[in-house]
Scaffold this motif. Structure first.
Motif, PDB file in Angstrom:
ATOM      1  N   ARG A   1      -9.876  11.528 -37.444  1.00 13.81           N
ATOM      2  CA  ARG A   1      -9.355  10.327 -38.249  1.00 13.81           C
ATOM      3  C   ARG A   1      -9.718   9.146 -37.947  1.00 13.81           C
ATOM      4  O   ARG A   1     -10.134   8.516 -37.161  1.00 13.81           O
ATOM      5  CB  ARG A   1      -8.036  10.538 -37.710  1.00 13.81           C
ATOM      6  CG  ARG A   1      -7.214   9.936 -36.727  1.00 13.81           C
ATOM      7  CD  ARG A   1      -7.580  10.341 -35.569  1.00 13.81           C
ATOM      8  NE  ARG A   1      -6.956   9.711 -34.374  1.00 13.81           N
ATOM      9  CZ  ARG A   1      -7.152   8.529 -34.081  1.00 13.81           C
ATOM     10  NH1 ARG A   1      -8.123   7.784 -34.327  1.00 13.81           N
ATOM     11  NH2 ARG A   1      -6.714   7.833 -32.701  1.00 13.81           N
ATOM     12  N   THR A   2      -9.541   8.299 -39.301  1.00 13.74           N
ATOM     13  CA  THR A   2      -9.781   6.889 -39.323  1.00 13.74           C
ATOM     14  C   THR A   2      -8.500   6.150 -39.373  1.00 13.74           C
ATOM     15  O   THR A   2      -7.565   6.768 -39.677  1.00 13.74           O
ATOM     16  CB  THR A   2     -10.760   6.546 -40.497  1.00 13.74           C
ATOM     17  OG1 THR A   2      -9.957   6.920 -41.758  1.00 13.74           O
ATOM     18  CG2 THR A   2     -12.172   7.386 -40.692  1.00 13.74           C
ATOM     19  N   ASP A   3      -8.718   4.869 -39.233  1.00 17.63           N
ATOM     20  CA  ASP A   3      -7.532   4.092 -39.724  1.00 17.63           C
ATOM     21  C   ASP A   3      -6.942   4.069 -40.933  1.00 17.63           C
ATOM     22  O   ASP A   3      -5.554   4.385 -41.220  1.00 17.63           O
ATOM     23  CB  ASP A   3      -7.711   2.356 -39.188  1.00 17.63           C
ATOM     24  CG  ASP A   3      -8.182   2.179 -37.822  1.00 17.63           C
ATOM     25  OD1 ASP A   3      -7.807   2.817 -37.047  1.00 17.63           O
ATOM     26  OD2 ASP A   3      -8.823   1.231 -37.499  1.00 17.63           O
ATOM     27  N   SER A   4      -7.945   4.240 -41.893  1.00 19.69           N
ATOM     28  CA  SER A   4      -7.361   4.556 -43.230  1.00 19.69           C
ATOM     29  C   SER A   4      -6.634   6.097 -43.390  1.00 19.69           C
ATOM     30  O   SER A   4      -5.309   6.085 -44.031  1.00 19.69           O
ATOM     31  CB  SER A   4      -8.242   4.633 -44.219  1.00 19.69           C
ATOM     32  OG  SER A   4      -8.158   5.040 -45.386  1.00 19.69           O
ATOM     33  N   ASP A   5      -7.042   6.845 -42.551  1.00 19.48           N
ATOM     34  CA  ASP A   5      -6.559   8.348 -42.712  1.00 19.48           C
ATOM     35  C   ASP A   5      -4.958   8.003 -42.097  1.00 19.48           C
ATOM     36  O   ASP A   5      -3.911   8.805 -42.375  1.00 19.48           O
ATOM     37  CB  ASP A   5      -7.022   9.337 -41.925  1.00 19.48           C
ATOM     38  CG  ASP A   5      -8.417   9.740 -42.467  1.00 19.48           C
ATOM     39  OD1 ASP A   5      -8.373   9.744 -43.714  1.00 19.48           O
ATOM     40  OD2 ASP A   5      -9.583   9.949 -41.920  1.00 19.48           O
ATOM     41  N   LEU A   6      -4.927   7.462 -40.887  1.00 20.46           N
ATOM     42  CA  LEU A   6      -3.565   7.107 -40.236  1.00 20.46           C
ATOM     43  C   LEU A   6      -2.587   6.243 -41.127  1.00 20.46           C
ATOM     44  O   LEU A   6      -1.409   6.829 -41.040  1.00 20.46           O
ATOM     45  CB  LEU A   6      -3.899   6.564 -38.950  1.00 20.46           C
ATOM     46  CG  LEU A   6      -4.586   7.296 -37.857  1.00 20.46           C
ATOM     47  CD1 LEU A   6      -4.775   6.383 -36.621  1.00 20.46           C
ATOM     48  CD2 LEU A   6      -3.709   8.508 -37.305  1.00 20.46           C
ATOM     49  N   ASN A   7      -3.142   5.517 -41.729  1.00 20.03           N
ATOM     50  CA  ASN A   7      -2.278   4.792 -42.569  1.00 20.03           C
ATOM     51  C   ASN A   7      -1.684   5.579 -43.892  1.00 20.03           C
ATOM     52  O   ASN A   7      -0.602   5.495 -44.364  1.00 20.03           O
ATOM     53  CB  ASN A   7      -2.980   3.447 -43.297  1.00 20.03           C
ATOM     54  CG  ASN A   7      -3.168   2.499 -42.218  1.00 20.03           C
ATOM     55  OD1 ASN A   7      -2.548   2.259 -41.441  1.00 20.03           O
ATOM     56  ND2 ASN A   7      -4.277   1.598 -42.326  1.00 20.03           N
ATOM     57  N   GLU A   8      -2.584   6.449 -44.184  1.00 14.79           N
ATOM     58  CA  GLU A   8      -2.086   7.517 -45.382  1.00 14.79           C
ATOM     59  C   GLU A   8      -1.132   8.286 -44.952  1.00 14.79           C
ATOM     60  O   GLU A   8      -0.061   8.630 -45.516  1.00 14.79           O
ATOM     61  CB  GLU A   8      -3.437   8.246 -45.941  1.00 14.79           C
ATOM     62  CG  GLU A   8      -3.107   8.890 -47.190  1.00 14.79           C
ATOM     63  CD  GLU A   8      -4.178   9.670 -47.636  1.00 14.79           C
ATOM     64  OE1 GLU A   8      -4.057  10.611 -48.563  1.00 14.79           O
ATOM     65  OE2 GLU A   8      -5.421   9.378 -47.268  1.00 14.79           O
TER      66      GLU A   8
ATOM     67  N   ARG B   1       0.937   7.613 -42.460  1.00 18.66           N
ATOM     68  CA  ARG B   1       2.187   6.945 -42.017  1.00 18.66           C
ATOM     69  C   ARG B   1       2.975   6.835 -43.327  1.00 18.66           C
ATOM     70  O   ARG B   1       4.176   6.726 -43.459  1.00 18.66           O
ATOM     71  CB  ARG B   1       1.947   5.456 -41.658  1.00 18.66           C
ATOM     72  CG  ARG B   1       1.474   5.561 -39.980  1.00 18.66           C
ATOM     73  CD  ARG B   1       1.476   4.035 -39.378  1.00 18.66           C
ATOM     74  NE  ARG B   1       0.700   4.210 -38.051  1.00 18.66           N
ATOM     75  CZ  ARG B   1      -0.507   4.100 -37.885  1.00 18.66           C
ATOM     76  NH1 ARG B   1      -1.465   3.518 -38.734  1.00 18.66           N
ATOM     77  NH2 ARG B   1      -1.112   3.986 -36.614  1.00 18.66           N
TER      78      ARG B   1
ATOM     79  N   ALA C   1      -8.136  13.880 -43.341  1.00 18.84           N
ATOM     80  CA  ALA C   1      -8.406  13.250 -42.135  1.00 18.84           C
ATOM     81  C   ALA C   1      -9.643  14.095 -41.347  1.00 18.84           C
ATOM     82  O   ALA C   1     -10.184  13.710 -40.343  1.00 18.84           O
ATOM     83  CB  ALA C   1      -7.292  13.206 -41.323  1.00 18.84           C
TER      84      ALA C   1
ATOM     85  N   GLU D   1      -2.648  10.964 -34.298  1.00 17.00           N
ATOM     86  CA  GLU D   1      -3.003   9.368 -33.809  1.00 17.00           C
ATOM     87  C   GLU D   1      -3.489   9.457 -32.357  1.00 17.00           C
ATOM     88  O   GLU D   1      -4.499   8.478 -32.176  1.00 17.00           O
ATOM     89  CB  GLU D   1      -1.592   8.814 -33.767  1.00 17.00           C
ATOM     90  CG  GLU D   1      -1.541   7.387 -33.681  1.00 17.00           C
ATOM     91  CD  GLU D   1      -0.336   6.591 -33.542  1.00 17.00           C
ATOM     92  OE1 GLU D   1      -0.420   5.682 -34.162  1.00 17.00           O
ATOM     93  OE2 GLU D   1       0.776   7.282 -33.308  1.00 17.00           O
ATOM     94  N   LYS D   2      -3.109  10.005 -31.404  1.00 17.35           N
ATOM     95  CA  LYS D   2      -3.514  10.304 -30.086  1.00 17.35           C
ATOM     96  C   LYS D   2      -4.669  10.831 -29.838  1.00 17.35           C
ATOM     97  O   LYS D   2      -5.347  10.507 -29.023  1.00 17.35           O
ATOM     98  CB  LYS D   2      -2.381  10.820 -29.050  1.00 17.35           C
ATOM     99  CG  LYS D   2      -1.058  10.306 -28.965  1.00 17.35           C
ATOM    100  CD  LYS D   2      -0.262  11.070 -28.132  1.00 17.35           C
ATOM    101  CE  LYS D   2       1.217  10.599 -28.151  1.00 17.35           C
ATOM    102  NZ  LYS D   2       1.943  11.496 -27.626  1.00 17.35           N
TER     103      LYS D   2
END
Length: 226
Positions: free
Chosen positions: A111-118, A120, A150, A201-202
């Motif tokens: 996962r990328t930061d963009s994936d995590l934002n999506e 969230r 992701a 996320e972890k």
């Protein structure tokens, strides 16, 4: 394939008898011989249907005594899904547990930061749906697609997309049934989403896979919760 279709039909016929109250909770199912004759299927086909009903926690088998009704699925199921579609919906959940469990495993690694934002954002939209008493099928679907995205493997998205109409039918059924319950039911489902997200996320691959498989399996079982 023919046996599968026949066992699905037998499954739905027995389920219908239980939902109609023809066989009450605690009541014993007719013998395999009687049931196979009534339903016009072979004993091996009937056993597949009974196995599915056991997995759905609708019946329980007692050694040497036969099969008994453990619980009666509520009639509200038929408000959102015709009896002939229930076996297919359950089969879709099996598919999802396998595919989405592995997607979550890889998502935790890739996962990328963009994936995590999506993810969230989809969780926030689901929180809003719960707070406002909305169904939330679209937001639920966005969350699950985001997990597949992701994983960074287009075939997870393609496999899931090929089953989209079946998946949305299942989601529509489970979320509609949840809306008939106290709000705690929807909150429980949402807690499962957060558990998946937190593992991704972890970067905890095994926990992500296990959380996703448990979530999809719980959704399958929640269809028959009275």
């Amino acid at each position: 394939m023919r046996d599968r279709t026949l066992s699905d039909r037998a499954y739905e016929n027995i389920l219908s008898k239980i939902m109609d109250g023809d066989i009450p909770v605690g009541g014993k199912l007719p013998t395999e011989q009687v049931l196979s004759s009534e339903l016009g299927v072979s004993r091996p086909v009937l056993r597949q249907a009974l196995k599915q009903l056991r997995e759905d926690d609708v019946i329980v088998s007692r050694q040497g005594s036969g099969s008994f009704v453990k619980r009666r699925p509520e009639g509200a199921i038929l408000d959102f899904a015709p009896i002939g579609s229930i076996a297919d919906i359950q089969r879709t959940f099996e598919f999802r547990a396998a595919v989405e469990g592995e997607a979550a495993y890889l998502a935790a690694e890739r996962r990328t930061d963009s994936d995590l934002n999506e993810l969230r954002a989809s969780l926030a939209e689901l929180d809003r749906c719960i707070a406002e008493g909305e169904l939330g099928v679209a937001a639920d679907e966005v969350f699950h697609v985001a997990v597949c995205n992701a994983a960074d493997n287009k075939y997870f998205v393609a496999a899931r997309s090929s089953m989209k109409s079946n998946i949305l039918t299942g989601m529509n059924l489970t979320r509609n049934l949840s809306l008939t319950k106290p709000q705690d039911r929807m909150k429980l489902v949402q807690a499962e989403h957060y558990e998946i997200f937190e593992a991704i996320e972890k970067g905890d691959r095994d926990s992500a896979r296990n959380a996703m498989r448990a979530h999809v399996e719980n959704a399958r079982k929640r269809i028959f919760e009275g």
